[in-house]
Design a protein around this motif. Structure first.
Motif, PDB file in Angstrom:
ATOM      1  N   ALA A 191      34.246 -16.659  76.035  1.00  0.00           N
ATOM      2  CA  ALA A 191      33.137 -16.522  77.121  1.00  0.00           C
ATOM      3  C   ALA A 191      33.554 -15.160  77.914  1.00  0.00           C
ATOM      4  CB  ALA A 191      33.257 -17.613  78.160  1.00  0.00           C
ATOM      5  N   ILE A 192      34.824 -14.895  77.854  1.00  0.00           N
ATOM      6  CA  ILE A 192      35.242 -13.362  78.650  1.00  0.00           C
ATOM      7  C   ILE A 192      34.587 -12.367  77.868  1.00  0.00           C
ATOM      8  CG2 ILE A 192      36.971 -12.089  79.193  1.00  0.00           C
ATOM      9  CD1 ILE A 192      38.825 -14.386  79.487  1.00  0.00           C
ATOM     10  N   ALA A 193      34.782 -12.672  76.496  1.00  0.00           N
ATOM     11  CA  ALA A 193      34.105 -11.333  75.636  1.00  0.00           C
ATOM     12  C   ALA A 193      32.552 -11.260  75.615  1.00  0.00           C
ATOM     13  CB  ALA A 193      34.554 -11.570  74.366  1.00  0.00           C
ATOM     14  N   TYR A 194      31.739 -12.359  75.820  1.00  0.00           N
ATOM     15  CA  TYR A 194      30.622 -12.349  75.821  1.00  0.00           C
ATOM     16  C   TYR A 194      29.938 -11.940  77.208  1.00  0.00           C
ATOM     17  CZ  TYR A 194      30.708 -15.461  71.738  1.00  0.00           C
ATOM     18  OH  TYR A 194      30.749 -16.270  70.736  1.00  0.00           O
ATOM     19  N   GLY A 195      30.573 -12.053  78.170  1.00  0.00           N
ATOM     20  CA  GLY A 195      30.198 -11.662  79.493  1.00  0.00           C
ATOM     21  C   GLY A 195      30.499 -10.440  79.664  1.00  0.00           C
ATOM     22  N   GLU A 196      31.532  -9.653  79.033  1.00  0.00           N
ATOM     23  CA  GLU A 196      31.722  -8.185  78.865  1.00  0.00           C
ATOM     24  C   GLU A 196      30.754  -7.485  78.252  1.00  0.00           C
ATOM     25  OE1 GLU A 196      33.167  -4.327  77.428  1.00  0.00           O
ATOM     26  OE2 GLU A 196      32.752  -6.163  76.169  1.00  0.00           O
ATOM     27  N   ALA A 197      30.308  -8.178  77.123  1.00  0.00           N
ATOM     28  CA  ALA A 197      29.189  -7.557  76.180  1.00  0.00           C
ATOM     29  C   ALA A 197      27.924  -7.634  76.939  1.00  0.00           C
ATOM     30  CB  ALA A 197      28.991  -8.010  74.822  1.00  0.00           C
ATOM     31  N   TRP A 198      27.466  -8.597  77.592  1.00  0.00           N
ATOM     32  CA  TRP A 198      26.196  -8.865  78.152  1.00  0.00           C
ATOM     33  C   TRP A 198      25.755  -7.923  79.389  1.00  0.00           C
ATOM     34  CZ3 TRP A 198      25.044 -12.499  82.842  1.00  0.00           C
ATOM     35  CH2 TRP A 198      23.669 -12.624  82.930  1.00  0.00           C
ATOM     36  N   THR A 199      26.854  -7.643  80.232  1.00  0.00           N
ATOM     37  CA  THR A 199      26.330  -6.761  81.218  1.00  0.00           C
ATOM     38  C   THR A 199      26.558  -5.544  80.991  1.00  0.00           C
ATOM     39  OG1 THR A 199      28.348  -7.068  82.574  1.00  0.00           O
ATOM     40  CG2 THR A 199      26.382  -8.555  83.227  1.00  0.00           C
ATOM     41  N   ASN A 200      27.083  -5.081  79.865  1.00  0.00           N
ATOM     42  CA  ASN A 200      27.004  -3.792  79.276  1.00  0.00           C
ATOM     43  C   ASN A 200      25.484  -2.960  79.201  1.00  0.00           C
ATOM     44  OD1 ASN A 200      29.675  -3.100  79.075  1.00  0.00           O
ATOM     45  ND2 ASN A 200      29.508  -3.838  76.735  1.00  0.00           N
ATOM     46  N   MET A 201      24.571  -4.217  79.177  1.00  0.00           N
ATOM     47  CA  MET A 201      23.142  -3.626  79.344  1.00  0.00           C
ATOM     48  C   MET A 201      22.635  -3.115  80.701  1.00  0.00           C
ATOM     49  SD  MET A 201      22.150  -4.035  76.291  1.00  0.00           S
ATOM     50  CE  MET A 201      23.771  -3.511  75.706  1.00  0.00           C
ATOM     51  N   ALA A 202      23.711  -3.447  81.532  1.00  0.00           N
ATOM     52  CA  ALA A 202      23.482  -2.820  82.958  1.00  0.00           C
ATOM     53  C   ALA A 202      24.443  -1.717  83.679  1.00  0.00           C
ATOM     54  CB  ALA A 202      23.087  -4.172  84.083  1.00  0.00           C
ATOM     55  N   GLN A 203      25.315  -1.634  82.725  1.00  0.00           N
ATOM     56  CA  GLN A 203      26.578  -0.820  83.115  1.00  0.00           C
ATOM     57  C   GLN A 203      26.497   0.669  82.061  1.00  0.00           C
ATOM     58  OE1 GLN A 203      28.962   1.342  83.554  1.00  0.00           O
ATOM     59  NE2 GLN A 203      30.008  -0.420  84.984  1.00  0.00           N
ATOM     60  N   PRO A 204      26.269   1.624  82.701  1.00  0.00           N
ATOM     61  CA  PRO A 204      26.285   2.998  81.784  1.00  0.00           C
ATOM     62  C   PRO A 204      27.357   3.430  81.328  1.00  0.00           C
ATOM     63  CG  PRO A 204      25.955   3.367  84.223  1.00  0.00           C
ATOM     64  CD  PRO A 204      26.032   2.079  83.991  1.00  0.00           C
ATOM     65  N   PHE A 205      28.416   2.736  81.319  1.00  0.00           N
ATOM     66  CA  PHE A 205      29.604   3.443  80.841  1.00  0.00           C
ATOM     67  C   PHE A 205      29.592   3.658  79.317  1.00  0.00           C
ATOM     68  CE2 PHE A 205      33.863   2.528  79.102  1.00  0.00           C
ATOM     69  CZ  PHE A 205      34.724   3.434  80.058  1.00  0.00           C
ATOM     70  N   TRP A 206      29.272   2.281  78.580  1.00  0.00           N
ATOM     71  CA  TRP A 206      29.317   2.527  77.000  1.00  0.00           C
ATOM     72  C   TRP A 206      28.009   3.168  76.720  1.00  0.00           C
ATOM     73  CZ3 TRP A 206      33.585   2.203  74.996  1.00  0.00           C
ATOM     74  CH2 TRP A 206      34.787   0.971  75.274  1.00  0.00           C
TER      75      TRP A 206
END
Length: 440
Positions: A388-403
């Protein structure tokens, strides 16, 4: 409907989302304010924490810069370029084009996130060259949308760290084998569902023909050749610089190291391995050391965003961690959870934290000490809680320009060009993550 949603978010993002550097600076200010208001840390202490952590990601920044330039240089070699052209040529229409890039990006990121980011961006350029009428912004967004699969894939940081001896949570909850995280029914459902649904979503997001933004031809211009032909009177130094034997020697030593390490420790496809493989392959395919160096020089022009922005995120992560702010935010979610709601609330807390700590390994360090003991006390599934921690990180990468920076550097676009499509992907992929955690 999905087309209208993506059009709406694209218009909104284009107006309000600043350049990623400004985003990082504003996020630093917000983190300072929240840490001062929600923790007992004093302003002077926060400044010290920020400054002390500012350079903590130097090694990681170099890794990311290298994966960008070595991947870009590899793609510019004649052989890889022909392979990308062949793959890109399988798409005949704009609809097929965006579906192809989304599918390849999702599969590649499930194998290895660094490889997937670079491959997706390179493929989007080749597809744009060959399929007229395709919206280039959407193509590059499709390449980045594939990143949604990475944390459930073979290179996912949280599940791999949770299974590794010596990780920060081993003494508290023990090790969590990958058979309880990556190789589970719910993770297989989520990963395969994303691989199947993202291309369909990409097709449905396609803008109307009159709204299509074609690629600027200058972005797709072929770089000058890096090959050099020596004159008969070339000096000894020049012959060394253009020596194929030296390029082969470097590649053989890299290959020997990887083989020996695999025999001794097993195969590990981490970011350093990918970079070394890219370097060895690029050296061979560009034929000479200086030919490869010239290809790297051309590719390095896109690494400026990584160099200037990643230190700001290192400072933000230090603030979140050492001030206790990350723990405060995580507890807001965890303290109201029960055994049934725990995966969802852990997922949402990770999604919020990701805006300030966009790092898989960083999430385990920052959130693990709060989420995992709570999961153990409630009797929740530890493997699913970690994921769940992992999925949350992957999910909001779509709104976070870092990666998105490496992909954008390769594609030649800005974050405003793609983020509206990515936010649309965030909305629909969230349903997949939640469904997977609760249906299995």
């Amino acid at each position: 409907m999905i087309q209208r949603i993506s059009h709406f978010f694209t218009a909104i993002v284009h107006r309000i989302l600043p350049d990623p550097l400004i985003f990082a600076i504003l996020l630093t200010v917000v983190t300072f304010v929240l840490a001062f208001g929600l923790t007992p840390t004093q302003p002077a202490e926060l400044v010290v924490l920020w400054g002390a952590g500012f350079w903590n990601l130097l090694a990681f920044s170099m890794q990311m810069a290298l994966i960008l330039v070595t991947g870009h240089a590899l793609a510019s070699s004649p052989l890889v370029k022909r392979m990308l052209v062949a793959l890109a040529s399988s798409a005949r229409t704009p609809g097929q084009a965006v579906m192809l890039v989304a599918f390849v990006g999702a599969v590649a990121c499930a194998i290895n996130w660094g490889f997937g980011l670079v491959l997706g961006a390179m493929l989007s350029r080749e597809v744009a060259r060959r399929v007229k009428g395709t919206d280039y912004r959407l193509l590059v967004a499709c390449a980045y949308m594939g990143f949604l699969t990475w944390h459930g894939g073979l290179s996912g940081s949280v599940p791999l760290v949770a299974a590794t001896r010596g990780n920060p949570m081993e003494k508290t909850i023990g090790l969590i084998p990958v058979s309880h995280t990556i190789f589970t029914g719910y993770n297989a459902f989520i990963t395969f569902a994303l691989i199947v649904l993202l291309p369909i979503l990409a097709r449905l997001m396609m803008p109307r023909p009159e709204d299509v933004v074609s690629v600027d031809p200058r972005l797709l211009e072929e770089p000058p050749t890096v090959e050099r032909t020596l004159s008969p009177d070339a000096t000894f130094a020049e012959r060394l610089e253009e020596s194929r034997a030296l390029a082969i020697l470097v590649a053989l030593v890299c290959a020997a190291y990887l083989i020996i390490r695999t025999i001794e420790k097993g195969f590990v496809l981490d970011i350093d391995t990918v970079n070394l493989m890219f370097l060895a392959a690029g050296m061979i395919l560009h034929k000479t050391p200086m030919g490869y160096a010239r290809a790297i020089g051309t590719a390095a022009k896109g690494a400026s965003g990584i160099m200037i922005q990643f230190p700001f995120y290192a400072g933000i992560q230090a603030l979140m961690d050492h001030s206790g702010l990350a723990g405060v935010i995580t507890r807001w979610f965890v303290d109201v959870a029960n055994v049934h709601t725990f995966p969802l609330l852990a997922f949402l807390s990770s999604a919020v934290i990701n805006f300030a700590v966009p790092s898989g390994g960083g999430h385990w360090v920052v959130q693990g000490p709060f989420v995992m003991p709570a999961a153990k006390a409630l009797g929740a599934d530890l493997g699913k809680s970690a994921m769940a921690i992992a999925y949350g990180e992957a999910w909001t990468n779509m709104a976070q320009p870092f990666w998105a920076l490496p992909a954008l550097a390769i594609a030649g676009l800005g974050v405003r060009d793609i983020m509206g499509y990515c936010v649309t992907a965030l909305l629909f992929s969230g349903l997949v993550f939640v469904a997977g955690m609760y249906l299995f």
